[in-house]
Design a protein around this motif. Sequence first.
Motif, PDB file in Angstrom:
ATOM      1  N   PHE A  57      54.505 -30.054 -47.770  1.00  0.00           N
ATOM      2  CA  PHE A  57      53.170 -29.515 -48.086  1.00  0.00           C
ATOM      3  C   PHE A  57      53.309 -28.241 -48.908  1.00  0.00           C
ATOM      4  O   PHE A  57      54.364 -27.616 -48.916  1.00  0.00           O
ATOM      5  N   HIS A  58      52.235 -27.870 -49.597  1.00  0.00           N
ATOM      6  CA  HIS A  58      52.269 -26.626 -50.369  1.00  0.00           C
ATOM      7  C   HIS A  58      51.856 -25.430 -49.516  1.00  0.00           C
ATOM      8  O   HIS A  58      52.258 -24.312 -49.784  1.00  0.00           O
ATOM      9  N   THR A  59      50.991 -25.673 -48.509  1.00  0.00           N
ATOM     10  CA  THR A  59      50.521 -24.576 -47.656  1.00  0.00           C
ATOM     11  C   THR A  59      50.399 -25.082 -46.216  1.00  0.00           C
ATOM     12  O   THR A  59      50.309 -26.294 -45.975  1.00  0.00           O
ATOM     13  N   TYR A  60      50.365 -24.138 -45.266  1.00  0.00           N
ATOM     14  CA  TYR A  60      50.170 -24.534 -43.868  1.00  0.00           C
ATOM     15  C   TYR A  60      48.760 -25.080 -43.650  1.00  0.00           C
ATOM     16  O   TYR A  60      48.542 -25.947 -42.807  1.00  0.00           O
ATOM     17  N   ALA A  61      47.802 -24.585 -44.414  1.00  0.00           N
ATOM     18  CA  ALA A  61      46.439 -25.105 -44.287  1.00  0.00           C
ATOM     19  C   ALA A  61      46.420 -26.590 -44.679  1.00  0.00           C
ATOM     20  O   ALA A  61      45.815 -27.420 -43.991  1.00  0.00           O
ATOM     21  N   ASP A  62      47.103 -26.937 -45.760  1.00  0.00           N
ATOM     22  CA  ASP A  62      47.193 -28.345 -46.167  1.00  0.00           C
ATOM     23  C   ASP A  62      47.876 -29.163 -45.070  1.00  0.00           C
ATOM     24  O   ASP A  62      47.484 -30.298 -44.780  1.00  0.00           O
TER      25      ASP A  62
END
Length: 495
Positions: free
Chosen positions: A153-158
């Motif tokens: 993933f690119h971010t933890y939110a994603d």
Amino acid sequence: MAIQHRACTTDNDDKGSVIFLEKKILLDESYRSGMNADHKSLNKEVVSALLEVQDQFLLVILEPSNDTPTLDDHVHALLLESGIHLFATLQGMGDSLVDQDSTRDCIEQFSQSNGIPAERRYLMHAGLKVTCFPRRTQPVTGTFLSEPLTLSFHTYADMVSWILTHPNAYQNLLNALHSAAELLKQGGLVAFPTETVYGLGADATNPSAVEKIFAAKKRPFFDPLIVHVSNREQMLPLVTELPKKAEMLMDQFWPGPLTIVLPKSSLVPAIVTAGFPSVAIRMPSNPLALELIRLSGKPIAAPSANLFGCTSPTTARHVVEQLQGSYDAIIDGGGCTVGIESTVITFLGETPRILRPGGIDQKAIESCIGKVLSEQQESTDDVSTSPGMLPSHYATATKLLIVEDLCDYASRPDVGVLLFGQSEQVFLGPVEYLSLGSDPSEAAKRLYQAMRRLDSLSLSLLVVKLLPETGIGVAVNNRLMKAAGSPSLGTRKED
Ligand code: TXA
Ligand code: MG
């Protein structure tokens, strides 16, 4: 293995879903705080991600054996202060957790004693990755998905939004792949992840299905498509010649980010190749892409799943932002791991020639088959050109400028900066780090995501300095120059 249980605070009946977390991702070593040597504060992105999921998932921390006895008190206190409640701490694994048998054993033992089904377990590990597991009672044999699957993933939110939308991850993906494969067979369009960028696929042998790709992307018909296969047998009938050197490249780099252009057979419709006598073929390495192609039983024509000329998508969200409504299904496989498109090499001329630099660099290709021509070298024949490589491509809506010295723009709050490596300079405008550690592969992986984020901020200008011209840096620079609409540095000024 030591298990430290803590009280479970969730009221949710569904206590059968667990997220195992590598301890080190809790600590503050994220991009924005990477220069902060104090690793005893929590990673804020991880904290907000965990707050979102802790009502539905038990949180279990995996702790390396060589750390201080248990999750140290300071970190524990910080977690509690942030409102995060751990279910348990598992201690006693080695340092690199996920690939270790001891970690698997530990997770297995914990799951069995707590009655947690295999497919309800997620392992979050460093490098923004999640592993999910097939159900033990129904092993998926003979497919590309027979092993635990790791997504990036690119971010933890994603990452958490993917987990929340895939509560039964492995089964959710299998169902999505089966119905998407059916749609492909019936002439539908499916957006799917590959290791490079997301593709917008259709049955390559069905001209009216392929026509829909051009319409969805607003792509001109003169730009031919890459055909994706899941094995060699599927590829051979599509070409009339297979030179030894092309086969050597396939042996070494397939499945992977290398596209090979060869003389086409009559099985490939003219619309796929824009009327050219050649066809571009690639076997992607992403297991979801391979499984989708395998299940459909068709070679799949797929360009990048973005509007023509715009930045390529490296998450499902990117695809939705530009193309929602123009495809029949989308497979969300997280972030792409290579992040820029495949290298395209043609065997139509006398000497093999790179038409587009990409995930596999020229040096790696030359060490396999000897001298090849680069995309910058003049072609001596007109057959080895790439009709799709226009000087302007991959563009952001905000103008992108390639500059020698980013510091010239440091005092401009309206200018977004794409930064490769660390910088002492304070920038007043927003900064996206392509790679704090000056790693060109990481920069490639983050490039389009970073460009898109800055592009969404309504800035007046984006600035970037080119990477060193080695390895995958060549491909990153190629995309940056095309996004800037400038074939070479300094040919375009801010106006
Ligand atoms: O990594 C990738 O290659 C991604 C993923 C989805 O596989 N696909 C991709 O496709 O980047 P697209 O359509 O965005 O770019 C395909 C490139 C274009 O530059 C096109 O001109 C070139 O490949 N190409 C396709 N067929 C060709 C052919 N027969 N001869 C020369 N160039 C060709
Ligand atoms: Mg493209």
